[in-house]
Write a protein that holds these residues in place. Sequence first.
Motif, mmCIF file in Angstrom:
data_model
loop_
_atom_site.group_PDB
_atom_site.id
_atom_site.type_symbol
_atom_site.label_atom_id
_atom_site.label_comp_id
_atom_site.label_asym_id
_atom_site.label_seq_id
_atom_site.Cartn_x
_atom_site.Cartn_y
_atom_site.Cartn_z
ATOM 1 N N THR A 112 55.275 -39.591 7.771
ATOM 2 C CA THR A 112 54.996 -38.241 7.300
ATOM 3 C C THR A 112 55.758 -37.991 6.020
ATOM 4 O O THR A 112 56.497 -38.852 5.547
ATOM 5 C CB THR A 112 55.462 -37.195 8.345
ATOM 6 O OG1 THR A 112 56.895 -37.187 8.353
ATOM 7 C CG2 THR A 112 54.934 -37.517 9.732
ATOM 8 N N GLY A 113 55.591 -36.805 5.505
ATOM 9 C CA GLY A 113 56.400 -36.392 4.355
ATOM 10 C C GLY A 113 57.513 -35.467 4.820
ATOM 11 O O GLY A 113 57.994 -34.647 4.049
ATOM 12 N N GLY A 114 57.880 -35.605 6.079
ATOM 13 C CA GLY A 114 58.897 -34.710 6.658
ATOM 14 C C GLY A 114 60.317 -35.104 6.257
ATOM 15 O O GLY A 114 60.559 -36.178 5.709
ATOM 16 N N GLN A 146 64.163 -29.555 6.903
ATOM 17 C CA GLN A 146 62.757 -29.268 6.620
ATOM 18 C C GLN A 146 62.502 -27.760 6.476
ATOM 19 O O GLN A 146 61.754 -27.332 5.610
ATOM 20 C CB GLN A 146 61.858 -29.856 7.711
ATOM 21 C CG GLN A 146 60.374 -29.647 7.429
ATOM 22 C CD GLN A 146 59.551 -30.861 7.776
ATOM 23 O OE1 GLN A 146 60.094 -31.954 7.925
ATOM 24 N NE2 GLN A 146 58.258 -30.685 7.918
ATOM 25 N N CYS A 179 52.159 -37.420 2.709
ATOM 26 C CA CYS A 179 52.175 -37.504 4.168
ATOM 27 C C CYS A 179 50.848 -38.059 4.696
ATOM 28 O O CYS A 179 49.785 -37.508 4.416
ATOM 29 C CB CYS A 179 52.430 -36.114 4.737
ATOM 30 S SG CYS A 179 52.289 -36.051 6.519
ATOM 31 N N VAL A 231 49.736 -38.041 7.680
ATOM 32 C CA VAL A 231 49.124 -37.113 8.639
ATOM 33 C C VAL A 231 48.325 -36.050 7.878
ATOM 34 O O VAL A 231 47.177 -35.753 8.193
ATOM 35 C CB VAL A 231 50.211 -36.451 9.521
ATOM 36 C CG1 VAL A 231 49.587 -35.437 10.469
ATOM 37 C CG2 VAL A 231 50.974 -37.519 10.288
ATOM 38 N N PHE A 232 48.961 -35.519 6.833
ATOM 39 C CA PHE A 232 48.271 -34.508 6.036
ATOM 40 C C PHE A 232 47.011 -35.086 5.379
ATOM 41 O O PHE A 232 45.941 -34.482 5.422
ATOM 42 C CB PHE A 232 49.195 -33.925 4.964
ATOM 43 C CG PHE A 232 48.521 -32.843 4.169
ATOM 44 C CD1 PHE A 232 48.332 -31.583 4.704
ATOM 45 C CD2 PHE A 232 48.026 -33.107 2.891
ATOM 46 C CE1 PHE A 232 47.671 -30.588 3.996
ATOM 47 C CE2 PHE A 232 47.367 -32.125 2.168
ATOM 48 C CZ PHE A 232 47.188 -30.857 2.726
ATOM 49 N N CYS A 263 53.506 -26.297 5.315
ATOM 50 C CA CYS A 263 54.361 -27.485 5.217
ATOM 51 C C CYS A 263 55.350 -27.318 4.068
ATOM 52 O O CYS A 263 56.554 -27.517 4.223
ATOM 53 C CB CYS A 263 53.502 -28.733 5.042
ATOM 54 S SG CYS A 263 54.455 -30.225 4.726
ATOM 55 N N ARG A 303 56.253 -25.189 8.948
ATOM 56 C CA ARG A 303 55.518 -26.126 9.803
ATOM 57 C C ARG A 303 56.395 -27.359 9.996
ATOM 58 O O ARG A 303 56.884 -27.930 9.028
ATOM 59 C CB ARG A 303 54.210 -26.493 9.094
ATOM 60 C CG ARG A 303 53.400 -27.613 9.704
ATOM 61 C CD ARG A 303 52.110 -27.803 8.951
ATOM 62 N NE ARG A 303 51.132 -26.791 9.322
ATOM 63 C CZ ARG A 303 50.216 -26.971 10.266
ATOM 64 N NH1 ARG A 303 50.111 -28.111 10.900
ATOM 65 N NH2 ARG A 303 49.369 -26.008 10.558
ATOM 66 N N LEU A 304 56.577 -27.773 11.227
ATOM 67 C CA LEU A 304 57.406 -28.950 11.468
ATOM 68 C C LEU A 304 56.541 -30.106 11.954
ATOM 69 O O LEU A 304 55.463 -29.910 12.515
ATOM 70 C CB LEU A 304 58.509 -28.634 12.482
ATOM 71 C CG LEU A 304 59.504 -27.556 12.015
ATOM 72 C CD1 LEU A 304 60.582 -27.320 13.078
ATOM 73 C CD2 LEU A 304 60.159 -27.930 10.682
ATOM 74 N N CYS A 305 57.014 -31.307 11.693
ATOM 75 C CA CYS A 305 56.161 -32.479 11.877
ATOM 76 C C CYS A 305 55.686 -32.690 13.314
ATOM 77 O O CYS A 305 54.560 -33.099 13.534
ATOM 78 C CB CYS A 305 56.873 -33.723 11.369
ATOM 79 S SG CYS A 305 57.137 -33.652 9.593
ATOM 80 N N CYS A 334 52.878 -30.362 14.061
ATOM 81 C CA CYS A 334 51.809 -30.643 13.097
ATOM 82 C C CYS A 334 51.053 -31.907 13.509
ATOM 83 O O CYS A 334 49.816 -31.954 13.503
ATOM 84 C CB CYS A 334 52.419 -30.812 11.706
ATOM 85 S SG CYS A 334 51.227 -31.133 10.417
HETATM 86 FE FE1 SF4 Z 1 53.175 -33.990 7.148
HETATM 87 FE FE2 SF4 Z 1 52.731 -32.004 8.827
HETATM 88 FE FE3 SF4 Z 1 55.194 -33.009 8.527
HETATM 89 FE FE4 SF4 Z 1 54.087 -31.595 6.562
HETATM 90 S S1 SF4 Z 1 54.620 -30.879 8.603
HETATM 91 S S2 SF4 Z 1 55.166 -33.526 6.347
HETATM 92 S S3 SF4 Z 1 51.948 -32.165 6.751
HETATM 93 S S4 SF4 Z 1 53.409 -34.059 9.344
#
Ligand code: SF4
Length: 437
Positions: A351-353, A360, A370, A372-373, A394, A399-401, A404
């Motif tokens: 992810t980009g978390g 975060q 990310c 997932v995104f 995000c 929004r937390l991974c 998400c």
């Molecule tokens: Fe990716 Fe969702 Fe985490 Fe943002 S919150 S980095 S979109 S997984």
Amino acid sequence: MIDPWAQTEIDDYSKVMKEFGIERFDPSTLPSEPNPPRLFRKNIVFGQRGFNTILGRIRSGGDFAILSGLMPSGRMHLGHKMVIDQIKYLQNFNPSVFIAVADIEAYATRGMPLKKARTLAIESYVKSYLGLGLNVDKLEIYFQSKRSDVKDIAYLAGTKVNLSTMKAIYGFNDSTNMAHMHSPLIQAGDILHPQVRLGPIPVVVPVGVDQDPHIRLCRDLASSFRMFNATVTSDGKVGVFVKVDDNVESLLSKARSALERLGYLDFNMVPRYKALYLPGASPSDVPIMDEALALVEKDEGGFGFIPPSSTYHRFINGITGEKMSSSKPETAIFLDDEPAEGAKKLKKAVTGGRDTAEEQREKGGRPDICAVFNTMMYHLVQGDEEIDRIREECLQGTRLCGSCKKEACQYLEEFLNDFIEIRGQREHLVREIVKWD
Ligand code: SF4
Ligand code: TRP
């Protein structure tokens, strides 16, 4: 040099574009209705060659064709879906669609038996196309090994290119087998053969940039077959030149008649230079003139190939952050993954978390890097408002991974379940779209 058989990873697309002369794809040139998919709007389709010929037909409602091809190898994954999504979108404009199963190429370059290619192609590709909702009107899927137009053009194209050019494009050497060396000509046969079946017509080939060597070769071959060359001379004049040595004057006057029908009035014919100058024409008229001249060639017994155009998409990284690949099952979500199994893979995606929830909340996540995104963006979430909201949440750190990912996995399971259902409902169409010659 780009080796189309090497699974190259490209990290600097603008460099490749510059080096090989690929033009930018400008999404604002597409009609606004129906809304183009994000692949186009967000520059995943980033480049093109000659796509203006297709845009012309889209605007005028005229005929064009799409030619795509697949090398049957492993299973189909979300990366492969991107080409199908592009074709689906372009099907709004009623093109003829040809899809080549590259069984000759697979045999020549990977030793895959033709029979195996056949079963693989039908079971994992053709059925997936149906499950993804490809429109079956004006669609045909064929095998290179079964289509004589393709093999005939390939053979004839061999007269237009020599060994040193093939070495320069592909890096072939003295131990490259002859069938492998011939396979780019077979691919050119794929790309050019719609114009044998339908007459001179704009054709677009949506590909990854790894296929660009084939496109460049094929566009050159198309021009080599031509009798006329419509072009802008070095001193800025628009002219038509005859490239053959026989019947030059008669060809020039046939060209003139065809161009008169397009509305040109002013001509300066110089048979000595095999030339017909059009003082009133502008450089941007050349593609339209070329299409008219291609039809003249067809009447004269030539092919009249209009240079095929192409679009290039970038590869979206797989769920592990590297390129999706059938040979590394952990990098990709396959269309025939059990929905729960696919979701399990997505749950493990990079992810980009940030390292901690606290960090975060403070700094926000990085949706653009990310996996997932990106999976949601290009495959799972249709509504623009919804995807914008997810991205914003995000970035803001609200929004937390964990949650998400849970949401994304749910969407993925729904998507894979729908896919299975639609594929089941449409499976019987295989017989309609797969052609045996
Ligand atoms: Fe990716 Fe969702 Fe985490 Fe943002 S919150 S980095 S979109 S997984
Ligand atoms: N060479 C392509 C690949 O490796 C397959 C292919 C064959 C193809 N003929 C084509 C792709 C024509 C586009 C157009 O996947």
